[in-house]
Design an enzyme around this catalytic site. Structure first.
Site, PDB file in Angstrom:
ATOM      1  N   TYR A 173       0.478   0.092  -8.328  1.00 20.18           N
ATOM      2  CA  TYR A 173       0.552   0.717  -6.998  1.00 20.18           C
ATOM      3  C   TYR A 173       1.666   1.777  -6.980  1.00 20.18           C
ATOM      4  CZ  TYR A 173       2.187   1.298  -2.233  1.00 20.18           C
ATOM      5  OH  TYR A 173       2.634   1.854  -1.069  1.00 20.18           O
ATOM      6  N   LYS A 177       1.671   6.185  -6.565  1.00 19.45           N
ATOM      7  CA  LYS A 177       2.484   7.015  -5.660  1.00 19.45           C
ATOM      8  C   LYS A 177       3.229   8.081  -6.461  1.00 19.45           C
ATOM      9  CE  LYS A 177       1.389   5.070  -1.815  1.00 19.45           C
ATOM     10  NZ  LYS A 177       0.717   5.788  -0.725  1.00 19.45           N
ATOM     11  N   SER A 205       6.480   5.683  -1.440  1.00 12.70           N
ATOM     12  CA  SER A 205       7.014   4.320  -1.339  1.00 12.70           C
ATOM     13  C   SER A 205       8.248   4.142  -2.206  1.00 12.70           C
ATOM     14  CB  SER A 205       5.922   3.355  -1.813  1.00 12.70           C
ATOM     15  OG  SER A 205       6.442   2.069  -1.998  1.00 12.70           O
TER      16      SER A 205
END
Ligand code: WQD
Length: 322
Positions: free
Chosen positions: A142, A146, A118
């Protein structure tokens, strides 16, 4: 000989489009999904399905033993706000789950993985468009997950265990133009599905988060990339891994910025009626502008997005409603 691809998280929004693309290109596809946010209706004819969880090592090993040539990993939790209030869920699902996948691959001597990363790994952009050399500095948990998985894959690659393609998505939107994928996300947090819920009367208004950003109309600018274009990049990336036996990390975006207000106006043109929206406070952690430099994807994979106009992208979402 037909190659077999295990698509983990293949019943979800992006995963189902990836599944469609691999099937279209003649691969044998096995979808592995726990259906926590994916839908059975997103499983396409020709795809084999395993109802499995990435936290279950035994199930995972069993799936990996099915003569798999390459793995695509899209199984992750992705609500930024939730990742800050319940990081433990993200540590387990995203990090532990991904390590389980890498370990199962090594055990079964599967050497190629395409990973769904991302733009969140970059955090607040220091410059735009953002290229892959931009510093990695996630500002939410989050994004950190990643980044942690990318680092693990780097090590596994350096240690000769596997090769990876890490695809850093910008803002994924749209649906397959032929309406073959119909499963929608429940309780969406992202702008496009929220706008569609307002367009269909499922919610009565849209809150636009901030109108005082340093952008031409004061609202945030993002790089909205059609999900079918994202999907194409996955098959190209897998082919690259098979052919070159080398890892790569690339951005996937259009390089074109669209503001929230522009997206709302474009939607109004597509649906032919006004939307009900109001400008509210900024959402914490939102950069004013986020756009991709996706030159590397073009140079290494020959990839370029087919959808470049936001109206055309929105039309593919609206088509599911009419
Ligand atoms: C887009 C714009 C909001 C909702 C997120 C993740 C990122 C990536 C993609 C994910 C922003 C504004 C939104 C609303 C609004 N990865 N907005 N009203 O935050 O750019 O990116 O999704 O899996 O990591 O952070 O996407 O769709 O939430 O927001 O005004 O009700 O719309 O402020 O400017 P974002 P988004």
């Amino acid at each position: 000989m037909t190659q077999t691809i295990l698509i983990i998280g293949g019943a979800g929004y992006i995963g189902s489009h990836v599944q469609k693309q691999f099937l279209a290109e003649g691969y044998h596809v096995i979808v592995y999904d726990n259906l926590s946010s994916g839908h059975k209706c997103n499983l396409l004819p020709g795809a084999q399905f395993i109802h499995g969880d990435i936290l279950n090592k035994e199930q995972l090993n069993h799936a990996m033993a099915l003569n798999i040539d390459g793995v695509v990993h899209l199984a992750a939790k992705k609500a930024v706000g939730e990742s800050m209030s319940q990081p433990e869920l993200y540590a387990e699902n995203n990090i532990t789950g991904s390590v389980n996948i890498l370990n199962a691959m090594v055990k079964n001597e599967i050497r190629s993985i395409v990973f769904s990363s991302s733009a969140a790994v970059y955090g607040m952009p220091k410059y735009v468009p953002v290229d892959e050399m931009h510093p990695i500095n996630p500002i939410n948990y989050y994004g950190y997950t990643k980044c942690a998985i990318e680092q693990n894959m780097e090590w596994f690659s350096k240690l000769g265990k596997l090769n990876f393609a890490s695809l850093r998505y910008f803002n994924a939107v749209g649906y397959a133009a032929d309406k073959s994928i119909i499963g929608k996300e429940e309780n969406p947090q992202n702008l496009m599905p929220i706008v569609m819920e307002a367009a269909t009367g499922k919610r009565n208004k849209i809150c636009v988060f901030g109108q005082d950003y340093d952008t031409p109309d004061g609202t945030c600018i993002r790089d909205y990339i059609h999900v079918s274009d994202l999907a194409t990049a996955h098959t190209l990336a897998m082919r690259y891994l098979f052919d070159h036996h080398k890892s790569l990390t690339i951005n996937l975006g259009t390089g074109k910025g669209v503001s929230v207000t522009e997206l709302l106006h474009a939607t109004e043109r597509v649906i032919g009626k006004p939307l009900n929206y109001e400008y509210t406070q900024r959402r914490p952690g939102d950069p004013a502008v986020l756009m991709a430099n996706a030159q590397k994807a073009h140079d290494l994979l020959g990839w370029s997005p087919q959808y470049t106009e936001i109206e055309d992208i929105i039309q593919t979402v609206w088509n599911l409603e009419i």
